[in-house]
Design an enzyme around this catalytic site. Sequence first.
Site, PDB file in Angstrom:
ATOM      1  N   THR A 103      19.479   9.662  48.540  1.00 19.19           N
ATOM      2  CA  THR A 103      18.823  10.967  48.361  1.00 19.19           C
ATOM      3  C   THR A 103      18.897  11.303  46.868  1.00 19.19           C
ATOM      4  O   THR A 103      19.684  12.151  46.450  1.00 19.19           O
ATOM      5  CB  THR A 103      19.530  12.063  49.196  1.00 19.19           C
ATOM      6  OG1 THR A 103      20.947  12.003  48.944  1.00 19.19           O
ATOM      7  CG2 THR A 103      19.275  11.897  50.673  1.00 19.19           C
ATOM      8  N   THR A 131      24.010  12.451  51.719  1.00 22.51           N
ATOM      9  CA  THR A 131      24.172  13.830  51.253  1.00 22.51           C
ATOM     10  C   THR A 131      22.804  14.503  51.246  1.00 22.51           C
ATOM     11  O   THR A 131      21.920  14.102  50.497  1.00 22.51           O
ATOM     12  CB  THR A 131      24.796  13.830  49.845  1.00 22.51           C
ATOM     13  OG1 THR A 131      26.024  13.093  49.918  1.00 22.51           O
ATOM     14  CG2 THR A 131      25.057  15.236  49.357  1.00 22.51           C
ATOM     15  N   GLU A 165      29.610  12.170  54.123  1.00 18.07           N
ATOM     16  CA  GLU A 165      30.598  11.156  53.749  1.00 18.07           C
ATOM     17  C   GLU A 165      31.266  11.554  52.433  1.00 18.07           C
ATOM     18  O   GLU A 165      30.603  12.012  51.514  1.00 18.07           O
ATOM     19  CB  GLU A 165      29.898   9.792  53.615  1.00 18.07           C
ATOM     20  CG  GLU A 165      30.801   8.656  53.223  1.00 18.07           C
ATOM     21  CD  GLU A 165      32.023   8.549  54.117  1.00 18.07           C
ATOM     22  OE1 GLU A 165      31.870   8.495  55.347  1.00 18.07           O
ATOM     23  OE2 GLU A 165      33.157   8.547  53.589  1.00 18.07           O
ATOM     24  N   ARG A 202      34.932   7.558  47.922  1.00 14.73           N
ATOM     25  CA  ARG A 202      34.768   7.361  46.470  1.00 14.73           C
ATOM     26  C   ARG A 202      34.464   5.895  46.203  1.00 14.73           C
ATOM     27  O   ARG A 202      35.089   5.026  46.815  1.00 14.73           O
ATOM     28  CB  ARG A 202      36.073   7.721  45.732  1.00 14.73           C
ATOM     29  CG  ARG A 202      36.413   9.178  45.760  1.00 14.73           C
ATOM     30  CD  ARG A 202      37.869   9.402  45.392  1.00 14.73           C
ATOM     31  NE  ARG A 202      38.766   8.882  46.416  1.00 14.73           N
ATOM     32  CZ  ARG A 202      40.097   8.877  46.320  1.00 14.73           C
ATOM     33  NH1 ARG A 202      40.684   9.338  45.229  1.00 14.73           N
ATOM     34  NH2 ARG A 202      40.838   8.404  47.303  1.00 14.73           N
ATOM     35  N   LYS A 249      29.738  19.553  51.908  1.00 14.23           N
ATOM     36  CA  LYS A 249      29.630  18.383  51.034  1.00 14.23           C
ATOM     37  C   LYS A 249      29.248  18.805  49.605  1.00 14.23           C
ATOM     38  O   LYS A 249      29.874  18.385  48.628  1.00 14.23           O
ATOM     39  CB  LYS A 249      28.584  17.414  51.614  1.00 14.23           C
ATOM     40  CG  LYS A 249      28.284  16.219  50.731  1.00 14.23           C
ATOM     41  CD  LYS A 249      29.469  15.303  50.536  1.00 14.23           C
ATOM     42  CE  LYS A 249      29.173  14.251  49.482  1.00 14.23           C
ATOM     43  NZ  LYS A 249      30.288  13.378  49.191  1.00 14.23           N
ATOM     44  N   ASN A 300      31.698  18.637  46.128  1.00 17.14           N
ATOM     45  CA  ASN A 300      31.355  17.927  44.896  1.00 17.14           C
ATOM     46  C   ASN A 300      31.212  18.883  43.724  1.00 17.14           C
ATOM     47  O   ASN A 300      31.640  18.582  42.604  1.00 17.14           O
ATOM     48  CB  ASN A 300      30.067  17.105  45.089  1.00 17.14           C
ATOM     49  CG  ASN A 300      30.354  15.734  45.684  1.00 17.14           C
ATOM     50  OD1 ASN A 300      31.502  15.422  45.979  1.00 17.14           O
ATOM     51  ND2 ASN A 300      29.337  14.927  45.864  1.00 17.14           N
ATOM     52  N   GLY A 310      29.835  11.557  35.669  1.00 18.57           N
ATOM     53  CA  GLY A 310      28.582  10.824  35.828  1.00 18.57           C
ATOM     54  C   GLY A 310      28.561  10.232  37.214  1.00 18.57           C
ATOM     55  O   GLY A 310      29.002  10.881  38.157  1.00 18.57           O
ATOM     56  N   CYS A 359      26.730  10.459  42.219  1.00 17.20           N
ATOM     57  CA  CYS A 359      26.694  11.656  43.075  1.00 17.20           C
ATOM     58  C   CYS A 359      26.804  12.998  42.339  1.00 17.20           C
ATOM     59  O   CYS A 359      25.984  13.886  42.574  1.00 17.20           O
ATOM     60  CB  CYS A 359      27.788  11.563  44.132  1.00 17.20           C
ATOM     61  SG  CYS A 359      27.460  10.257  45.342  1.00 17.20           S
TER      62      CYS A 359
HETATM   63  N1  LIG Z   1      27.888   6.075  46.719  1.00 19.33           N
HETATM   64  C1  LIG Z   1      28.809   6.976  47.012  1.00 19.33           C
HETATM   65  O1  LIG Z   1      29.935   6.961  46.497  1.00 19.33           O
HETATM   66  C2  LIG Z   1      28.513   8.074  48.001  1.00 19.33           C
HETATM   67  C3  LIG Z   1      29.562   8.820  48.539  1.00 19.33           C
HETATM   68  C4  LIG Z   1      29.272   9.818  49.468  1.00 19.33           C
HETATM   69  C5  LIG Z   1      27.949  10.073  49.819  1.00 19.33           C
HETATM   70  N2  LIG Z   1      26.945   9.352  49.260  1.00 19.33           N
HETATM   71  C6  LIG Z   1      25.560   9.635  49.678  1.00 19.33           C
HETATM   72  O2  LIG Z   1      25.150   8.645  50.608  1.00 19.33           O
HETATM   73  C7  LIG Z   1      23.755   8.394  50.466  1.00 19.33           C
HETATM   74  C8  LIG Z   1      23.517   6.922  50.244  1.00 19.33           C
HETATM   75  O3  LIG Z   1      24.102   6.561  49.013  1.00 19.33           O
HETATM   76  P1  LIG Z   1      24.393   5.045  48.630  1.00 19.33           P
HETATM   77  O4  LIG Z   1      25.196   5.089  47.382  1.00 19.33           O
HETATM   78  O5  LIG Z   1      24.903   4.304  49.814  1.00 19.33           O
HETATM   79  O6  LIG Z   1      22.883   4.551  48.308  1.00 19.33           O
HETATM   80  P2  LIG Z   1      22.396   3.045  48.031  1.00 19.33           P
HETATM   81  O7  LIG Z   1      21.198   3.172  47.170  1.00 19.33           O
HETATM   82  O8  LIG Z   1      23.547   2.180  47.632  1.00 19.33           O
HETATM   83  O9  LIG Z   1      21.948   2.514  49.483  1.00 19.33           O
HETATM   84  C9  LIG Z   1      20.798   2.930  50.151  1.00 19.33           C
HETATM   85  C10 LIG Z   1      20.261   1.712  50.909  1.00 19.33           C
HETATM   86  O10 LIG Z   1      19.285   2.163  51.853  1.00 19.33           O
HETATM   87  C11 LIG Z   1      18.266   1.182  51.950  1.00 19.33           C
HETATM   88  N3  LIG Z   1      17.093   1.826  52.551  1.00 19.33           N
HETATM   89  C12 LIG Z   1      16.288   2.773  52.020  1.00 19.33           C
HETATM   90  N4  LIG Z   1      15.336   3.135  52.904  1.00 19.33           N
HETATM   91  C13 LIG Z   1      15.556   2.408  54.023  1.00 19.33           C
HETATM   92  C14 LIG Z   1      14.894   2.315  55.297  1.00 19.33           C
HETATM   93  N5  LIG Z   1      13.828   3.057  55.594  1.00 19.33           N
HETATM   94  N6  LIG Z   1      15.373   1.442  56.214  1.00 19.33           N
HETATM   95  C15 LIG Z   1      16.450   0.667  55.922  1.00 19.33           C
HETATM   96  N7  LIG Z   1      17.115   0.717  54.750  1.00 19.33           N
HETATM   97  C16 LIG Z   1      16.661   1.574  53.809  1.00 19.33           C
HETATM   98  C17 LIG Z   1      18.086   0.708  50.516  1.00 19.33           C
HETATM   99  O11 LIG Z   1      17.451  -0.553  50.454  1.00 19.33           O
HETATM  100  C18 LIG Z   1      19.537   0.681  50.017  1.00 19.33           C
HETATM  101  O12 LIG Z   1      20.139  -0.593  50.202  1.00 19.33           O
HETATM  102  C19 LIG Z   1      23.272   9.299  49.334  1.00 19.33           C
HETATM  103  O13 LIG Z   1      22.794  10.499  49.887  1.00 19.33           O
HETATM  104  C20 LIG Z   1      24.538   9.575  48.550  1.00 19.33           C
HETATM  105  O14 LIG Z   1      24.498  10.788  47.862  1.00 19.33           O
HETATM  106  C21 LIG Z   1      27.186   8.335  48.374  1.00 19.33           C
END
Ligand SMILES: NC(=O)c1ccc[n+]([C@@H]2O[C@H](COP(=O)([O-])OP(=O)(O)OC[C@H]3O[C@@H](n4cnc5c(N)ncnc54)[C@H](O)[C@@H]3O)[C@@H](O)[C@H]2O)c1
Length: 321
Positions: free
Chosen positions: A86, A121, A152, A155, A205, A209, A258, A261
């Site tokens: 997102t 998120t 979620e 970290r 959430k 943050n 940075g 998130c």
């Molecule tokens: N990275 C973190 O530390 C963290 C922690 C808490 C919450 N979040 C939240 O979780 C969410 C995901 O973050 P992330 O870091 O995992 O993102 P990311 O970019 O690592 O992963 C997203 C994945 O989704 C896949 N995808 C997109 N559209 C799709 C679809 N239609 N069908 C199947 N797969 C699809 C993409 O190819 C990608 O691999 C965000 O909202 C982020 O804010 C992230």
Amino acid sequence: MKVGVIGSGYVGLTSAACLAHMGHDVVAADLDPDRVARLNKGDVPILEEGLPRLVAEGLASRRLRFVVGAPNAARDAELVLICVATPQGDDGSADMSFVAAAAREIAPVLRPGTVVINKSTMPVGSTRFVHRVLHEAAGGQLDRVTVASNPEFLREGQAVRDFLNPDRIVVGCDDPEGAVKVSDLYRSMRAPVIVTDPASAEMIKYASNAFLATKISFINAIANLCEAVDADVREVALGMGYDPRIGFQFLHPGPGYGGSCFPKDTAALLHTAQRHGYDFALLEGVIAVNERQYDLTVDKLRSAVGGEFAGAVVGAWGLTF
Ligand SMILES: NC(=O)c1ccc[n+]([C@@H]2O[C@H](COP(=O)([O-])OP(=O)(O)OC[C@H]3O[C@@H](n4cnc5c(N)ncnc54)[C@H](O)[C@@H]3O)[C@@H](O)[C@H]2O)c1
């Protein structure tokens, strides 16, 4: 429980591997066929302690599978976790296009009684938004499908440990049966479960943050003032941190926050405030302090290399963010 995970990125992959480790049957989908092929061979594309072992364990026990395409993960699932990105939109709001696309893809294959879980998120109102998209994409044929918010808090760098040992589990759902199903997913965990309405869960959430970002900007502002008055901010943070109401964490001055998130989530929360006519001056200040901190860091570096970057060799420490 039969779980479908949509998106095998940071959150999706960690969730899928950990849920399989906890005994659930998990099918995780991604759009990227190379990523899926690698994952099915146990080749984990991110550096997270314990994750390769959990993925290997899940594949060997057949409790974990990776597939291309969201419908292939959602088809037989009792619970579907949406874990797609997102990112920040042009106006600062959370870009919900990946979420909407995923919802449209899974709508036609969902079984009656499935709970769709917003794990990404997503801003306040997103459970209703996802339900509406599912309903429309299913041509009005959506049979007893509930949408819940279950943000979620992991970290990066400690993803597995954080997922398996959460400080709290937040479930936002208007339907008590749906809330129980989501809570059951985590039944083996020893963590407080907060069951609340969707808007409050979504806000928890963003507020969490934004609060952590506030601590970082606060100590950075104090650090800048310490420099001006010849005080040592490390001593100040130590003296503050012993107060249990304040605590030591997130009181480390540095180049500003940075990562994937905090910048986008603070911007999205500010956008929500603006849209609802609330003047969130405090959060604006947090973001402004952070942006100025980037410039201050560059200024410090420039003076450290004698006023001119050209030809200087600069080492960067802490590349995670
Ligand atoms: N990275 C973190 O530390 C963290 C922690 C808490 C919450 N979040 C939240 O979780 C969410 C995901 O973050 P992330 O870091 O995992 O993102 P990311 O970019 O690592 O992963 C997203 C994945 O989704 C896949 N995808 C997109 N559209 C799709 C679809 N239609 N069908 C199947 N797969 C699809 C993409 O190819 C990608 O691999 C965000 O909202 C982020 O804010 C992230």
